[in-house]
Design a protein around this motif. Structure first.
Motif, PDB file in Angstrom:
ATOM      1  N   HIS A   8      37.970  -7.038   0.657  1.00 58.32           N
ATOM      2  CA  HIS A   8      37.685  -6.764   2.069  1.00 58.32           C
ATOM      3  C   HIS A   8      36.235  -7.074   2.423  1.00 58.32           C
ATOM      4  O   HIS A   8      35.770  -6.686   3.481  1.00 58.32           O
ATOM      5  CB  HIS A   8      37.988  -5.296   2.401  1.00 58.32           C
ATOM      6  CG  HIS A   8      39.402  -4.918   2.113  1.00 58.32           C
ATOM      7  ND1 HIS A   8      40.462  -5.411   2.827  1.00 58.32           N
ATOM      8  CD2 HIS A   8      39.929  -4.120   1.161  1.00 58.32           C
ATOM      9  CE1 HIS A   8      41.591  -4.918   2.341  1.00 58.32           C
ATOM     10  NE2 HIS A   8      41.302  -4.137   1.326  1.00 58.32           N
ATOM     11  N   GLY A   9      35.486  -7.751   1.547  1.00 59.29           N
ATOM     12  CA  GLY A   9      34.093  -8.079   1.822  1.00 59.29           C
ATOM     13  C   GLY A   9      33.158  -7.257   0.951  1.00 59.29           C
ATOM     14  O   GLY A   9      33.565  -6.649  -0.035  1.00 59.29           O
ATOM     15  N   ALA A  10      31.884  -7.267   1.320  1.00 58.13           N
ATOM     16  CA  ALA A  10      30.865  -6.587   0.532  1.00 58.13           C
ATOM     17  C   ALA A  10      30.913  -5.078   0.763  1.00 58.13           C
ATOM     18  O   ALA A  10      31.118  -4.612   1.879  1.00 58.13           O
ATOM     19  CB  ALA A  10      29.488  -7.115   0.891  1.00 58.13           C
ATOM     20  N   ILE A  11      30.729  -4.346  -0.316  1.00 58.91           N
ATOM     21  CA  ILE A  11      30.641  -2.886  -0.257  1.00 58.91           C
ATOM     22  C   ILE A  11      29.257  -2.522  -0.773  1.00 58.91           C
ATOM     23  O   ILE A  11      28.858  -2.972  -1.852  1.00 58.91           O
ATOM     24  CB  ILE A  11      31.716  -2.222  -1.137  1.00 58.91           C
ATOM     25  CG1 ILE A  11      33.113  -2.599  -0.651  1.00 58.91           C
ATOM     26  CG2 ILE A  11      31.538  -0.708  -1.138  1.00 58.91           C
ATOM     27  CD1 ILE A  11      34.221  -2.165  -1.594  1.00 58.91           C
ATOM     28  N   ILE A  12      28.531  -1.730  -0.025  1.00 61.59           N
ATOM     29  CA  ILE A  12      27.183  -1.325  -0.433  1.00 61.59           C
ATOM     30  C   ILE A  12      27.285   0.051  -1.086  1.00 61.59           C
ATOM     31  O   ILE A  12      27.852   0.981  -0.512  1.00 61.59           O
ATOM     32  CB  ILE A  12      26.237  -1.287   0.773  1.00 61.59           C
ATOM     33  CG1 ILE A  12      26.178  -2.672   1.423  1.00 61.59           C
ATOM     34  CG2 ILE A  12      24.843  -0.846   0.340  1.00 61.59           C
ATOM     35  CD1 ILE A  12      25.496  -2.700   2.754  1.00 61.59           C
ATOM     36  N   VAL A  13      26.756   0.149  -2.311  1.00 59.26           N
ATOM     37  CA  VAL A  13      26.811   1.411  -3.039  1.00 59.26           C
ATOM     38  C   VAL A  13      25.430   1.805  -3.531  1.00 59.26           C
ATOM     39  O   VAL A  13      24.540   0.978  -3.672  1.00 59.26           O
ATOM     40  CB  VAL A  13      27.788   1.349  -4.237  1.00 59.26           C
ATOM     41  CG1 VAL A  13      29.208   1.079  -3.781  1.00 59.26           C
ATOM     42  CG2 VAL A  13      27.341   0.341  -5.264  1.00 59.26           C
ATOM     43  N   ALA A  14      25.290   3.085  -3.785  1.00 57.84           N
ATOM     44  CA  ALA A  14      24.083   3.638  -4.382  1.00 57.84           C
ATOM     45  C   ALA A  14      24.526   4.577  -5.492  1.00 57.84           C
ATOM     46  O   ALA A  14      25.618   5.144  -5.440  1.00 57.84           O
ATOM     47  CB  ALA A  14      23.268   4.392  -3.338  1.00 57.84           C
ATOM     48  N   VAL A  47      31.133  10.023  -1.388  1.00 54.15           N
ATOM     49  CA  VAL A  47      31.168   9.975  -2.846  1.00 54.15           C
ATOM     50  C   VAL A  47      32.430   9.203  -3.232  1.00 54.15           C
ATOM     51  O   VAL A  47      33.542   9.636  -2.947  1.00 54.15           O
ATOM     52  CB  VAL A  47      31.190  11.392  -3.468  1.00 54.15           C
ATOM     53  CG1 VAL A  47      31.319  11.306  -4.984  1.00 54.15           C
ATOM     54  CG2 VAL A  47      29.949  12.183  -3.074  1.00 54.15           C
ATOM     55  N   ALA A  48      32.235   8.037  -3.854  1.00 51.98           N
ATOM     56  CA  ALA A  48      33.366   7.197  -4.257  1.00 51.98           C
ATOM     57  C   ALA A  48      33.892   7.621  -5.618  1.00 51.98           C
ATOM     58  O   ALA A  48      35.096   7.638  -5.848  1.00 51.98           O
ATOM     59  CB  ALA A  48      32.958   5.732  -4.284  1.00 51.98           C
ATOM     60  N   SER A  49      32.977   7.953  -6.530  1.00 55.48           N
ATOM     61  CA  SER A  49      33.391   8.381  -7.865  1.00 55.48           C
ATOM     62  C   SER A  49      32.276   9.179  -8.522  1.00 55.48           C
ATOM     63  O   SER A  49      31.116   9.101  -8.123  1.00 55.48           O
ATOM     64  CB  SER A  49      33.754   7.167  -8.743  1.00 55.48           C
ATOM     65  OG  SER A  49      32.625   6.348  -8.945  1.00 55.48           O
ATOM     66  N   ILE A  83      27.932   6.357  -4.591  1.00 55.51           N
ATOM     67  CA  ILE A  83      28.031   6.639  -3.167  1.00 55.51           C
ATOM     68  C   ILE A  83      28.312   5.329  -2.439  1.00 55.51           C
ATOM     69  O   ILE A  83      27.541   4.379  -2.541  1.00 55.51           O
ATOM     70  CB  ILE A  83      26.706   7.245  -2.622  1.00 55.51           C
ATOM     71  CG1 ILE A  83      26.237   8.422  -3.487  1.00 55.51           C
ATOM     72  CG2 ILE A  83      26.853   7.616  -1.153  1.00 55.51           C
ATOM     73  CD1 ILE A  83      27.180   9.584  -3.547  1.00 55.51           C
ATOM     74  N   ARG A  84      29.428   5.264  -1.724  1.00 55.91           N
ATOM     75  CA  ARG A  84      29.752   4.090  -0.908  1.00 55.91           C
ATOM     76  C   ARG A  84      29.086   4.297   0.449  1.00 55.91           C
ATOM     77  O   ARG A  84      29.336   5.285   1.137  1.00 55.91           O
ATOM     78  CB  ARG A  84      31.268   3.938  -0.776  1.00 55.91           C
ATOM     79  CG  ARG A  84      31.678   2.645  -0.100  1.00 55.91           C
ATOM     80  CD  ARG A  84      33.198   2.454  -0.055  1.00 55.91           C
ATOM     81  NE  ARG A  84      33.839   3.567   0.621  1.00 55.91           N
ATOM     82  CZ  ARG A  84      34.717   4.402   0.046  1.00 55.91           C
ATOM     83  NH1 ARG A  84      35.035   4.271  -1.227  1.00 55.91           N
ATOM     84  NH2 ARG A  84      35.270   5.372   0.729  1.00 55.91           N
ATOM     85  N   LEU A  85      28.218   3.369   0.836  1.00 48.65           N
ATOM     86  CA  LEU A  85      27.418   3.504   2.049  1.00 48.65           C
ATOM     87  C   LEU A  85      28.002   2.738   3.221  1.00 48.65           C
ATOM     88  O   LEU A  85      28.780   1.798   3.044  1.00 48.65           O
ATOM     89  CB  LEU A  85      25.992   3.003   1.778  1.00 48.65           C
ATOM     90  CG  LEU A  85      25.236   3.750   0.682  1.00 48.65           C
ATOM     91  CD1 LEU A  85      23.912   3.062   0.392  1.00 48.65           C
ATOM     92  CD2 LEU A  85      25.023   5.202   1.059  1.00 48.65           C
ATOM     93  N   ASP A  86      27.563   3.135   4.432  1.00 51.18           N
ATOM     94  CA  ASP A  86      27.936   2.414   5.654  1.00 51.18           C
ATOM     95  C   ASP A  86      27.582   0.947   5.514  1.00 51.18           C
ATOM     96  O   ASP A  86      26.543   0.594   4.970  1.00 51.18           O
ATOM     97  CB  ASP A  86      27.154   2.951   6.859  1.00 51.18           C
ATOM     98  CG  ASP A  86      27.719   4.237   7.416  1.00 51.18           C
ATOM     99  OD1 ASP A  86      28.839   4.609   7.024  1.00 51.18           O
ATOM    100  OD2 ASP A  86      27.036   4.862   8.233  1.00 51.18           O
TER     101      ASP A  86
END
Length: 122
Positions: A8-14, A47-49, A83-86
């Motif tokens: 689905h495109g780029a996912i920004i995580v921290a 929180v993604a994981s 953390i999956r960010l906006d």
């Protein structure tokens, strides 16, 4: 902070380092308020994981190649939360930045805090 690609495109995580004393309060799906970089740019996330393995500060510094100020921020054994960010945040601009995060661990109605009123509302 990094960018991951998906169908689905780029996912920004921290990656958030959570001290073991707070580990039980963090769960996938919780909302996170994030402030990124020197100007504390606000951002929302989830929180993604949560990695269950506890890591020492040295292990964290080595695995995530932390140096300088970033390395000194991890001072006790911790677990890592992704953390999956906006998507509104620029991964290219903020990649490698430090951030602060506030994980929303619960909520309570203000009315329920008032003595006696909680019984009238229930």
């Amino acid at each position: 902070m990094t960018r991951q690609n998906s169908t689905h495109g780029a996912i920004i995580v921290a990656v958030l380092f959570v001290p073991t004393s707070q580990q039980k309060q963090i769960h996938p799906g919780q909302l996170v308020d994030v402030r990124v970089g020197p100007k504390a740019t606000p951002c929302k996330g989830v929180v993604a994981s949560l990695e269950p393995r506890v890591m020492s500060p040295l292990d964290i510094r080595t695995r995530f190649q932390l140096q300088g100020e970033s390395a000194s921020m991890v001072a006790e054994p911790s677990v890592t939360a992704v953390i999956r960010l906006d998507a509104t945040l620029s991964a290219d601009l903020y990649a490698g930045s430090t951030f602060s995060a506030r994980v929303r661990v619960g909520s309570q109605s203000v009315l329920s805090l008032l003595p006696g009123l909680n019984q009238l509302v229930s």
